[in-house]
Write an enzyme that holds these catalytic residues in place. Structure first.
Site, PDB file in Angstrom:
ATOM      1  N   TYR A 149      -4.833   3.052   7.566  1.00  0.00           N
ATOM      2  CA  TYR A 149      -6.130   2.383   7.446  1.00  0.00           C
ATOM      3  C   TYR A 149      -7.103   2.957   8.471  1.00  0.00           C
ATOM      4  O   TYR A 149      -7.068   4.160   8.767  1.00  0.00           O
ATOM      5  CB  TYR A 149      -5.982   0.863   7.607  1.00  0.00           C
ATOM      6  CG  TYR A 149      -4.922   0.264   6.717  1.00  0.00           C
ATOM      7  CD1 TYR A 149      -5.032   0.349   5.340  1.00  0.00           C
ATOM      8  CD2 TYR A 149      -3.815  -0.378   7.238  1.00  0.00           C
ATOM      9  CE1 TYR A 149      -4.056  -0.206   4.508  1.00  0.00           C
ATOM     10  CE2 TYR A 149      -2.849  -0.931   6.412  1.00  0.00           C
ATOM     11  CZ  TYR A 149      -2.978  -0.837   5.055  1.00  0.00           C
ATOM     12  OH  TYR A 149      -2.018  -1.373   4.252  1.00  0.00           O
TER      13      TYR A 149
ATOM     14  N   VAL B 276       0.695  -3.961   3.659  1.00  0.00           N
ATOM     15  CA  VAL B 276       0.556  -5.305   4.226  1.00  0.00           C
ATOM     16  C   VAL B 276       1.803  -6.181   4.039  1.00  0.00           C
ATOM     17  O   VAL B 276       1.888  -7.260   4.600  1.00  0.00           O
ATOM     18  CB  VAL B 276      -0.698  -6.053   3.701  1.00  0.00           C
ATOM     19  CG1 VAL B 276      -1.973  -5.395   4.168  1.00  0.00           C
ATOM     20  CG2 VAL B 276      -0.667  -6.185   2.190  1.00  0.00           C
TER      21      VAL B 276
ATOM     22  N   LYS C  21       0.740   3.413  -2.924  1.00  0.00           N
ATOM     23  CA  LYS C  21      -0.395   4.325  -3.159  1.00  0.00           C
ATOM     24  C   LYS C  21       0.067   5.774  -3.063  1.00  0.00           C
ATOM     25  O   LYS C  21      -0.460   6.664  -3.731  1.00  0.00           O
ATOM     26  CB  LYS C  21      -1.518   4.041  -2.161  1.00  0.00           C
ATOM     27  CG  LYS C  21      -2.199   2.705  -2.435  1.00  0.00           C
ATOM     28  CD  LYS C  21      -3.134   2.251  -1.332  1.00  0.00           C
ATOM     29  CE  LYS C  21      -3.911   1.010  -1.759  1.00  0.00           C
ATOM     30  NZ  LYS C  21      -4.078  -0.023  -0.789  1.00  0.00           N
TER      31      LYS C  21
ATOM     32  N   SER D 220       0.792  -1.240   0.000  1.00  0.00           N
ATOM     33  CA  SER D 220       0.000   0.000   0.000  1.00  0.00           C
ATOM     34  C   SER D 220       0.822   1.287   0.000  1.00  0.00           C
ATOM     35  O   SER D 220       0.271   2.350  -0.301  1.00  0.00           O
ATOM     36  CB  SER D 220      -0.893   0.020   1.239  1.00  0.00           C
ATOM     37  OG  SER D 220      -2.225  -0.080   0.877  1.00  0.00           O
TER      38      SER D 220
HETATM   39  N1  GLU Z   1      -1.829  -5.196  -2.761  1.00  0.00           N
HETATM   40  C1  GLU Z   1      -2.572  -5.133  -1.549  1.00  0.00           C
HETATM   41  C2  GLU Z   1      -4.045  -5.240  -1.842  1.00  0.00           C
HETATM   42  O1  GLU Z   1      -4.503  -4.659  -2.772  1.00  0.00           O
HETATM   43  C3  GLU Z   1      -2.243  -3.865  -0.841  1.00  0.00           C
HETATM   44  C4  GLU Z   1      -2.955  -3.742   0.446  1.00  0.00           C
HETATM   45  C5  GLU Z   1      -2.211  -2.974   1.490  1.00  0.00           C
HETATM   46  O2  GLU Z   1      -0.990  -2.973   1.600  1.00  0.00           O
HETATM   47  O3  GLU Z   1      -2.949  -2.349   2.255  1.00  0.00           O
HETATM   48  O4  GLU Z   1      -4.792  -5.892  -1.185  1.00  0.00           O
END
Ligand code: GLU
Length: 312
Positions: free
Chosen positions: A242, A260, A69, A66
């Protein structure tokens, strides 16, 4: 704070982190992530004068997940501008899990923010026709000052075989005309960005760039516009951890993004960049050791953005 004192704080921080590891779990919903060594732990703090403090597993490569992002949001803001980007995604905390779909359909026309999956997929859709994955890889290497970042193909294929939820989110966004470009291409770019191999040190470098207002401290080159950094840090503060973002802001007071794969990337504005790796996660999907470590560092080094900095 002198070097000796910082080293002492770092040692204690690592000890606090290690105590947390057994309380969490490695992510397994992307099968390849389940192979991570649960007890791995690394901390890297980079200062603008080039000093780097490292402890533990700072050179282990793991997938950025994530935290990518933030990179995609930077690119989208710089390429398409804030007005276009925020016509596809909001800037409010969702209060829901990172991969939630329900509230997206019931309560909103747009994903709540770019730090959750739905928002990040919407952000990818704004750049997909303007930039290739290879260019995004090179951009990531530049922002992280790490030419060793590559695509982890095992994790990428593992996630592509298990990302039905993200596909569902993307098609829902398409049905609402939030994604108007090719859905599969957006998912592919999103998943590839999540599968880039970084280290705690690369994350500390990226954090330092953001903490330094977008100027690379080593070369003096501006890599990100001031406006991009302001937007990105504000969204990280309110949405980066989150549905634990509010508590984290109160207790730590540093804009931070987790993934994650076990990474944490924390820019302390005007001061330093922090990168942490620990794949044992708490219930919300944040690095369980990293959260406690950030609390300790914040207290000991007066990092909270709403706290006077003490000398000594
Ligand atoms: N590639 C993971 C997903 O889309 C990223 C999630 C994360 O790190 O929060 O579920």
């Amino acid at each position: 704070m002198n070097a000796q004192r910082i080293s002492k704080v770092i040692n204690k921080t690592m000890e606090i982190g290690r105590q947390q590891i057994s309380l969490g779990n490695v992510a397994t919903y992307i099968p390849e992530l389940g192979k991570a060594r649960k007890d791995a732990l690394g901390l890297c703090i980079s200062l603008p004068d080039g000093t780097v403090y490292k402890a533990g597993d700072t050179n282990i490569r793991f997938t950025i997940q994530s935290i990518s992002k933030v990179i995609s949001l930077c690119k989208a803001l710089e390429l398409r501008g804030a007005e276009t980007v925020f016509s596809h995604v909001g800037m409010e905390p969702s209060g829901e899990a990172f991969n939630s779909i329900v509230e997206l359909d019931l309560q909103s026309n747009r994903p709540f923010n770019p730090m959750i999956n739905s928002g990040a997929i919407a952000v990818e859709s704004t750049i997909i026709d303007y930039v290739s994955f290879e260019e995004m890889l090179e951009y990531t290497q530049r922002l992280c000052s790490d030419s060793g970042i590559t695509l982890n193909r095992q994790v990428y294929h593992s996630e592509m075989n298990s990302c039905d939820r993200n596909r569902a989110i993307a098609y829902l966004l398409k049905s609402k005309d939030i994604i108007t470009t090719n859905v599969d291409n957006s998912i592919e770019l999103y998943t590839k960005m999540c599968s880039l191999n970084v280290t705690a040190e690369s994350l500390a470098n990226f954090a330092l760039l953001l903490a330094n207002g977008g100027i690379c401290p080593g070369s003096g080159e501006r890599l990100l516009k001031e406006e991009t950094v302001r937007i990105v840090l504000s969204i990280m503060l309110t949405c980066g951890m989150y549905d634990g973002s509010g508590r984290f802001a109160v207790e730590v007071g540093v804009p931070t993004k987790s993934g994650v794969g076990g990474g944490l990337m924390a820019p302390v504005y005007g001061r330093c960049g922090i990168g942490i790796y620990g794949p044992s996660l708490d219930q919300k999907g944040n690095c369980i050791a990293g959260c406690e470590m950030m609390k300790h560092l914040s207290r000991e080094m007066c990092l909270h953005m709403f706290q006077e900095r003490q000398s000594g």
